[in-house]
Design a protein around this motif. Structure first.
Motif, PDB file in Angstrom:
ATOM      1  N   LEU A 163       8.699  -1.536   5.024  1.00 27.18           N
ATOM      2  CA  LEU A 163       9.105  -2.203   3.786  1.00 27.18           C
ATOM      3  C   LEU A 163       9.052  -1.247   2.599  1.00 27.18           C
ATOM      4  O   LEU A 163       9.965  -1.229   1.777  1.00 27.18           O
ATOM      5  CB  LEU A 163       8.218  -3.420   3.528  1.00 27.18           C
ATOM      6  CG  LEU A 163       8.397  -4.598   4.484  1.00 27.18           C
ATOM      7  CD1 LEU A 163       7.405  -5.699   4.170  1.00 27.18           C
ATOM      8  CD2 LEU A 163       9.820  -5.143   4.428  1.00 27.18           C
ATOM      9  N   THR A 164       7.982  -0.470   2.504  1.00 20.96           N
ATOM     10  CA  THR A 164       7.888   0.438   1.356  1.00 20.96           C
ATOM     11  C   THR A 164       8.905   1.563   1.449  1.00 20.96           C
ATOM     12  O   THR A 164       9.348   2.086   0.425  1.00 20.96           O
ATOM     13  CB  THR A 164       6.463   1.024   1.241  1.00 20.96           C
ATOM     14  OG1 THR A 164       6.106   1.659   2.479  1.00 20.96           O
ATOM     15  CG2 THR A 164       5.452  -0.066   0.933  1.00 20.96           C
ATOM     16  N   ALA A 165       9.315   1.921   2.663  1.00 22.11           N
ATOM     17  CA  ALA A 165      10.326   2.981   2.818  1.00 22.11           C
ATOM     18  C   ALA A 165      11.690   2.544   2.300  1.00 22.11           C
ATOM     19  O   ALA A 165      12.527   3.389   1.962  1.00 22.11           O
ATOM     20  CB  ALA A 165      10.435   3.390   4.285  1.00 22.11           C
ATOM     21  N   THR A 166      11.914   1.235   2.246  1.00 23.68           N
ATOM     22  CA  THR A 166      13.203   0.733   1.752  1.00 23.68           C
ATOM     23  C   THR A 166      13.258   0.693   0.232  1.00 23.68           C
ATOM     24  O   THR A 166      14.314   0.492  -0.344  1.00 23.68           O
ATOM     25  CB  THR A 166      13.480  -0.676   2.291  1.00 23.68           C
ATOM     26  OG1 THR A 166      12.506  -1.596   1.753  1.00 23.68           O
ATOM     27  CG2 THR A 166      13.412  -0.711   3.803  1.00 23.68           C
ATOM     28  N   GLY A 167      12.113   0.868  -0.415  1.00 27.12           N
ATOM     29  CA  GLY A 167      12.089   0.799  -1.873  1.00 27.12           C
ATOM     30  C   GLY A 167      12.671   2.047  -2.509  1.00 27.12           C
ATOM     31  O   GLY A 167      12.836   3.091  -1.868  1.00 27.12           O
ATOM     32  N   PRO A 168      12.976   1.982  -3.792  1.00 24.61           N
ATOM     33  CA  PRO A 168      13.535   3.140  -4.493  1.00 24.61           C
ATOM     34  C   PRO A 168      12.504   4.247  -4.648  1.00 24.61           C
ATOM     35  O   PRO A 168      11.297   3.996  -4.702  1.00 24.61           O
ATOM     36  CB  PRO A 168      13.922   2.557  -5.865  1.00 24.61           C
ATOM     37  CG  PRO A 168      12.999   1.395  -6.050  1.00 24.61           C
ATOM     38  CD  PRO A 168      12.799   0.814  -4.692  1.00 24.61           C
TER      39      PRO A 168
END
Length: 292
Positions: free
Chosen positions: A216-221
């Motif tokens: 999930l955090t890898a998909t963030g900007p």
């Protein structure tokens, strides 16, 4: 493995749960997060058969879950369901017997859990005489009293002090190590991020994101923290930069049409640069963006 597929629940004209699908793998802690009214409790109640399903299916090991399967799930409801005027030991034994344990095994199990939660000396006390935190511990004991094959826990950490949170986390870790799938809801996102193998984010009755915390955090900007000796308000006028937040001499920014080299060069013309570093989005950041 526990699965829900295309689960739907309506209350009159309102669709409270709208085609929700996710899995709770064996041996994993799965966090269920979302704002008030997102549909978490309704989904859990459908998993347990407390509420009827208007569409979709709850599956256990690949086939539709039966009443017999659900009797072997440990459930902790949002609205605590124990008897306030009954001794806590008697309640735990009663609940264990309802789930098929014999009297001796039920008593032994209840004694062990009360000792574990530092309530062994209060076994004859009525539930209502305990603090809210200790009532919560008894409710947790009730959920695991019969060695469940799955755990469905609605806000299990609510009202617990830090020591009790650690004790509860250890207990859940032990069940996960045995291969038990565990689904729990919580508004404490830092706790969810620390404990969970997987997360499911719900908003307006729909799953808006799911996966491991890393996924999930890898998909963030990609964001950067810039810390200067001077002010940082000039960043709002710097081309190619979006300012996410500022605090004193520090700013969190996204680079939309520039590079870190250009940003650093400009910052150095305005004084000393104490830090320029990439910042990984937290689960809280992903949650806020997913439900916005």
């Amino acid at each position: 493995m526990l699965e829900v597929t295309q689960l739907v629940r309506r209350f009159g004209e309102k669709v409270a749960v709208d085609e929700v699908s996710f899995s709770v793998p064996e041996g994993m802690l799965t966090g269920f997060v979302g704002g008030n009214g997102a549909g978490k409790t309704t989904t859990m109640r459908m998993i347990m058969g407390v509420l009827g399903v208007h569409g979709g299916e709850v599956r256990w090991d690949g086939i539709a879950a039966t009443a017999a399967d659900r009797r072997r799930f440990g459930y902790m409801p949002e609205e605590r369901g124990l008897y306030p005027k009954q001794p806590i030991f008697d309640q735990l034994v009663y609940l264990a017997r309802l789930r098929g344990m014999n009297a001796a095994a039920a008593a032994s199990r209840a004694e062990g859990l009360l000792e574990r939660f530092e309530l062994g000396g209060r076994r004859k006390d009525k539930l209502e005489s305990l603090s809210l935190g200790n009532q919560q511990r008894v409710q947790i004991a009730a959920a695991v009293i019969a060695e469940p094959m799955a755990l469905i826990l609605d806000e299990p950490f609510s009202g617990l002090d830090p020591a009790a949170v650690d004790s509860m986390a250890t207990l859940l870790g032990e069940y996960a190590a045995r291969g038990v799938p565990i689904l729990f809801s919580s508004h404490q996102l830092d706790l969810v991020e620390r404990l969970c193998d997987r997360l499911i984010i719900l908003a307006n009755g729909r799953v808006v994101a799911q996966g491991s915390a890393a996924e999930l955090t890898a998909t963030g900007p990609t964001r950067y923290r810039l810390v200067l000796d001077g002010g940082v308000e000039w960043l709002r006028e710097f081309a190619g930069v979006t300012v996410v937040e500022t605090t004193g001499q520090s700013a969190i920014v996204e680079l939309t049409d520039t590079t870190t080299d250009k940003l650093l060069a400009e910052a150095l013309t305005r004084g000393s640069v104490r830090e320029l570093a990439e910042v990984r989005a937290s689960v809280s950041d992903i949650y806020r963006e997913a439900v916005a």
